[in-house]
Design an enzyme around this catalytic site. Structure first.
Site, mmCIF file in Angstrom:
data_model
loop_
_atom_site.group_PDB
_atom_site.id
_atom_site.type_symbol
_atom_site.label_atom_id
_atom_site.label_comp_id
_atom_site.label_asym_id
_atom_site.label_seq_id
_atom_site.Cartn_x
_atom_site.Cartn_y
_atom_site.Cartn_z
ATOM 1 N N HIS A 176 0.833 -1.203 0.000
ATOM 2 C CA HIS A 176 0.000 0.000 0.000
ATOM 3 C C HIS A 176 0.866 1.252 0.000
ATOM 4 C CE1 HIS A 176 -4.138 -1.607 1.506
ATOM 5 N NE2 HIS A 176 -3.645 -2.327 0.524
ATOM 6 N N TYR A 197 -9.073 5.628 7.630
ATOM 7 C CA TYR A 197 -9.125 6.057 9.038
ATOM 8 C C TYR A 197 -10.226 7.111 9.152
ATOM 9 C CZ TYR A 197 -4.704 3.688 10.060
ATOM 10 O OH TYR A 197 -3.738 2.742 10.253
ATOM 11 N N PRO A 228 -3.202 1.202 18.921
ATOM 12 C CA PRO A 228 -2.984 0.649 17.575
ATOM 13 C C PRO A 228 -3.180 1.639 16.417
ATOM 14 C CG PRO A 228 -5.022 -0.202 18.524
ATOM 15 C CD PRO A 228 -4.352 0.582 19.601
ATOM 16 N N LYS A 288 1.926 0.693 14.967
ATOM 17 C CA LYS A 288 3.354 0.661 15.280
ATOM 18 C C LYS A 288 3.800 -0.499 16.182
ATOM 19 C CE LYS A 288 4.821 4.258 13.084
ATOM 20 N NZ LYS A 288 4.443 3.682 11.773
ATOM 21 N N TYR A 303 4.006 7.286 9.423
ATOM 22 C CA TYR A 303 3.206 6.082 9.190
ATOM 23 C C TYR A 303 4.038 4.986 8.521
ATOM 24 C CZ TYR A 303 -0.912 3.227 8.397
ATOM 25 O OH TYR A 303 -1.815 2.192 8.431
HETATM 26 P P1 RFL Z 1 3.016 -10.767 22.072
HETATM 27 O O1 RFL Z 1 2.491 -10.924 20.702
HETATM 28 O O2 RFL Z 1 2.088 -10.362 23.147
HETATM 29 O O3 RFL Z 1 3.726 -12.130 22.474
HETATM 30 C C1 RFL Z 1 4.191 -12.391 23.778
HETATM 31 C C2 RFL Z 1 4.172 -13.886 24.004
HETATM 32 O O4 RFL Z 1 4.698 -14.177 25.302
HETATM 33 C C3 RFL Z 1 3.886 -15.169 25.919
HETATM 34 N N1 RFL Z 1 4.027 -15.071 27.390
HETATM 35 C C4 RFL Z 1 4.691 -15.956 28.146
HETATM 36 N N2 RFL Z 1 5.358 -17.064 27.829
HETATM 37 C C5 RFL Z 1 5.936 -17.762 28.841
HETATM 38 N N3 RFL Z 1 5.837 -17.390 30.148
HETATM 39 C C6 RFL Z 1 5.181 -16.285 30.508
HETATM 40 N N4 RFL Z 1 5.102 -15.914 31.778
HETATM 41 C C7 RFL Z 1 4.568 -15.516 29.492
HETATM 42 N N5 RFL Z 1 3.849 -14.367 29.479
HETATM 43 C C8 RFL Z 1 3.526 -14.120 28.205
HETATM 44 C C9 RFL Z 1 2.488 -14.852 25.430
HETATM 45 O O5 RFL Z 1 1.629 -15.983 25.522
HETATM 46 C C10 RFL Z 1 2.755 -14.439 23.983
HETATM 47 O O6 RFL Z 1 2.694 -15.533 23.086
HETATM 48 O O7 RFL Z 1 4.212 -9.701 22.087
HETATM 49 P P2 RFL Z 1 5.354 -9.387 20.998
HETATM 50 O O8 RFL Z 1 5.973 -10.636 20.477
HETATM 51 O O9 RFL Z 1 6.181 -8.336 21.618
HETATM 52 O O10 RFL Z 1 4.549 -8.758 19.741
HETATM 53 C C11 RFL Z 1 3.916 -7.520 19.848
HETATM 54 C C12 RFL Z 1 2.693 -7.445 18.933
HETATM 55 O O11 RFL Z 1 1.905 -8.591 19.161
HETATM 56 C C13 RFL Z 1 1.867 -6.181 19.157
HETATM 57 O O12 RFL Z 1 2.692 -5.062 19.352
HETATM 58 C C14 RFL Z 1 0.934 -5.864 17.959
HETATM 59 O O13 RFL Z 1 -0.041 -6.851 17.813
HETATM 60 C C15 RFL Z 1 0.244 -4.495 18.164
HETATM 61 N N6 RFL Z 1 -0.720 -4.167 17.095
HETATM 62 C C16 RFL Z 1 -0.293 -3.676 15.885
HETATM 63 N N7 RFL Z 1 1.031 -3.528 15.619
HETATM 64 C C17 RFL Z 1 1.461 -3.099 14.393
HETATM 65 O O14 RFL Z 1 2.678 -2.949 14.196
HETATM 66 N N8 RFL Z 1 0.577 -2.837 13.351
HETATM 67 C C18 RFL Z 1 -0.763 -2.976 13.514
HETATM 68 O O15 RFL Z 1 -1.506 -2.789 12.552
HETATM 69 C C19 RFL Z 1 -1.255 -3.373 14.835
HETATM 70 N N9 RFL Z 1 -2.556 -3.534 15.050
HETATM 71 C C20 RFL Z 1 -2.091 -4.338 17.322
HETATM 72 C C21 RFL Z 1 -2.997 -4.003 16.272
HETATM 73 C C22 RFL Z 1 -2.573 -4.835 18.532
HETATM 74 C C23 RFL Z 1 -3.926 -4.986 18.720
HETATM 75 N N10 RFL Z 1 -4.351 -5.504 19.964
HETATM 76 C C24 RFL Z 1 -5.318 -6.507 20.111
HETATM 77 C C25 RFL Z 1 -3.613 -5.176 21.160
HETATM 78 C C26 RFL Z 1 -4.346 -4.143 16.440
HETATM 79 C C27 RFL Z 1 -4.829 -4.601 17.669
HETATM 80 C C28 RFL Z 1 -6.334 -4.681 17.806
HETATM 81 C C1 PHB Z 2 -5.270 -3.969 11.312
HETATM 82 O O1 PHB Z 2 -5.443 -4.278 10.106
HETATM 83 O O2 PHB Z 2 -5.480 -4.780 12.220
HETATM 84 C C2 PHB Z 2 -4.808 -2.604 11.642
HETATM 85 C C3 PHB Z 2 -4.407 -1.756 10.627
HETATM 86 C C4 PHB Z 2 -3.987 -0.463 10.936
HETATM 87 C C5 PHB Z 2 -3.990 -0.043 12.253
HETATM 88 C C6 PHB Z 2 -4.372 -0.899 13.273
HETATM 89 C C7 PHB Z 2 -4.796 -2.184 12.966
HETATM 90 O O3 PHB Z 2 -3.622 1.231 12.541
#
Ligand code: RFL
Ligand code: PHB
Length: 394
Positions: free
Chosen positions: A72, A201, A293, A297, A385
């Site tokens: 994109h 957005y 989110p 990032k 972004y």
């Molecule tokens: P994670 O993915 O939370 O993984 C951590 C892992 O550690 C395990 N764990 C343990 N294991 C052993 N012993 C323990 N005591 C433990 N405690 C925890 C957990 O089970 C898990 O498997 O962290 P990590 O690897 O740092 O990754 C980070 C990302 O997952 C997170 O930053 C993103 O998902 C955030 N996020 C987005 N990031 C982007 O860059 N672009 C996006 O478009 C974006 N959209 C989002 C998002 C996060 C969202 N939510 C639900 C918070 C959209 C949403 C809705």
């Molecule tokens: C997503 O597709 O889950 C998503 C995309 C952009 C954002 C947050 C989440 O800023």
């Protein structure tokens, strides 16, 4: 058991670190509390910056992303009933983002690890980190009813926001900065074609909305909802109805609705831990910081932490230099604070805050109009972004 780096957490940060270390000939074991299926079931991020794409290539797991990800070059902003395009590609001299779900990326990393026969212990219970202030850290855990121990040189805390690593750091050595937002995002995933070719957005009087996607046939939509909202109270029909009310006429007409594959509510938070190093334990990804989110990032910051951390471990083992390890925290935090600032600002610009009166909606509208009609305003959004260059400003 003995290993060089004990990695706690098999989310994107832990798996990517494991892969990069393996490529460099460094031995690592990953301990994960949940099953692999559970980790894959969490629907989260969707947007990858160039830095993250490059790192996945470096880790040798970029093939499916290049085949199936959607490149994109822009995003659309909808406010005051009008849509405006931010041409990120033009504004940043050719940079893009990639739409590729966190689930897919995690799947690719898990597969690569399995194919190479590398050690991941799923369902590792009661993980505890010990002696990381000494030269001989240890990790203990229970698995299959047995108590186990790993001796290691370093511990990588990739265990997310609720993990054990940050919680084990001495309280006197840690500063935490936090802002909790007074709303959450209700997300819905469906096998319906996305309403638009690019993400939209939306700042609407009824609150924020986001039209995103996972592929040309799978959509991801979000709605700002109050903190008191419960996912059980939102039928699919109610979700689609509310989304339509936040869109413009064209999008409303084009929107294809269908049954949800997943629906969940995520709270929004800004959070940073300083420092990210405690002796021989290092925090990476959500274990050290959370962004709302809105700026997409979170996953990208996890990837850049891992880039710096893997480079520091490689330098330690190959060149017997600890310069990278000593600089890890400061190097990451520079990038983290810039992404935190952007995510907080973008969140504030696009959401309705319950305590803000009508005047703040007018301020938002005026700011959005200014940004969309100013080359420098557009560039500010675009360059943040797509992701600032690594080591920006250093
Ligand atoms: P994670 O993915 O939370 O993984 C951590 C892992 O550690 C395990 N764990 C343990 N294991 C052993 N012993 C323990 N005591 C433990 N405690 C925890 C957990 O089970 C898990 O498997 O962290 P990590 O690897 O740092 O990754 C980070 C990302 O997952 C997170 O930053 C993103 O998902 C955030 N996020 C987005 N990031 C982007 O860059 N672009 C996006 O478009 C974006 N959209 C989002 C998002 C996060 C969202 N939510 C639900 C918070 C959209 C949403 C809705
Ligand atoms: C997503 O597709 O889950 C998503 C995309 C952009 C954002 C947050 C989440 O800023």
């Amino acid at each position: 058991m003995r290993t060089q780096v004990a990695i706690i957490g098999a989310g994107p940060a832990g798996l990517l670190l494991g892969q990069l270390l393996h490529k460099a000939g460094i031995d690592a074991v990953i301990l994960e509390r949940h099953t692999g299926e559970y980790v894959l079931g969490r629907i989260r991020a969707g947007i990858l910056e160039q830095v993250t794409m490059d790192l996945l290539d470096e880790a040798g797991v970029g093939e499916r992303m290049h085949a199936h990800g959607l490149v994109h070059g822009g995003i659309e902003m909808l406010f005051g009933g009008q849509r405006h395009r931010v041409d990120m590609n033009r504004l940043t001299g050719g940079k893009n983002v990639m739409v590729y779900g966190q689930t897919e990326l995690t799947h690719d990393l898990m597969n690569a690890r399995q194919m190479e026969g590398l050690a991941t212990v799923y369902e590792a219970l009661d993980v505890q980190v010990h002696d990381f202030d000494s030269a001989r850290p240890r990790v203990t855990y229970r698995h299959g009813g047995k108590q186990e121990q790993i001796e290691c040189d370093f511990i990588a805390g990739c265990d997310g926001f609720h993990g054990v690593c940050r919680a084990s750091a001495p309280r006197a050595a840690i500063a935490e900065y936090e802002k909790v937002y007074p709303f959450g995002w209700l997300g819905l995933l469906s096998d319906t074609p996305p309403v638009n070719d690019e993400l939209i957005y939306v700042n609407s009087p009824r609150g924020f909305a986001l039209c995103s996607m996972r592929s040309r046939t799978r959509s991801r939509y979000y709605l700002q909802v109050p903190l008191t909202a419960h996912v059980e109270d939102w039928s699919d029909e109610a979700f689609w109805q509310e989304l339509k009310l936040r869109l413009d006429d064209e999008a409303r007409e084009r929107l294809v609705t269908g049954p949800s594959l997943e629906k969940s509510i995520a709270p929004l938070r800004s959070f940073v831990t300083e420092p990210l190093r405690f002796g021989r334990m290092f925090l990476a990804g959500d274990a050290g910081h959370i962004v709302p989110p809105t700026g997409a990032k979170g996953l990208n910051l996890a990837a850049s932490d891992v880039k710096y951390l893997s480079a520091a471990f490689i330098e330690h083992y190959r060149e017997h230099s600890d310069a990278g390890l000593d600089d890890y925290s400061a190097r990451c935090l520079g990038r983290i604070w810039r992404a935190e600032r952007f995510s907080w600002w973008f969140t504030s610009l696009m959401h309705r805050f319950p305590d803000d009166g009508a005047i703040v909606a007018k301020f938002q509208q005026a700011e959005l109009e200014y940004l969309m009609h100013s080359e420098s305003g557009l560039r500010t959004i675009a360059e943040n972004y797509v992701g600032l260059p690594l080591d920006f400003g250093r």
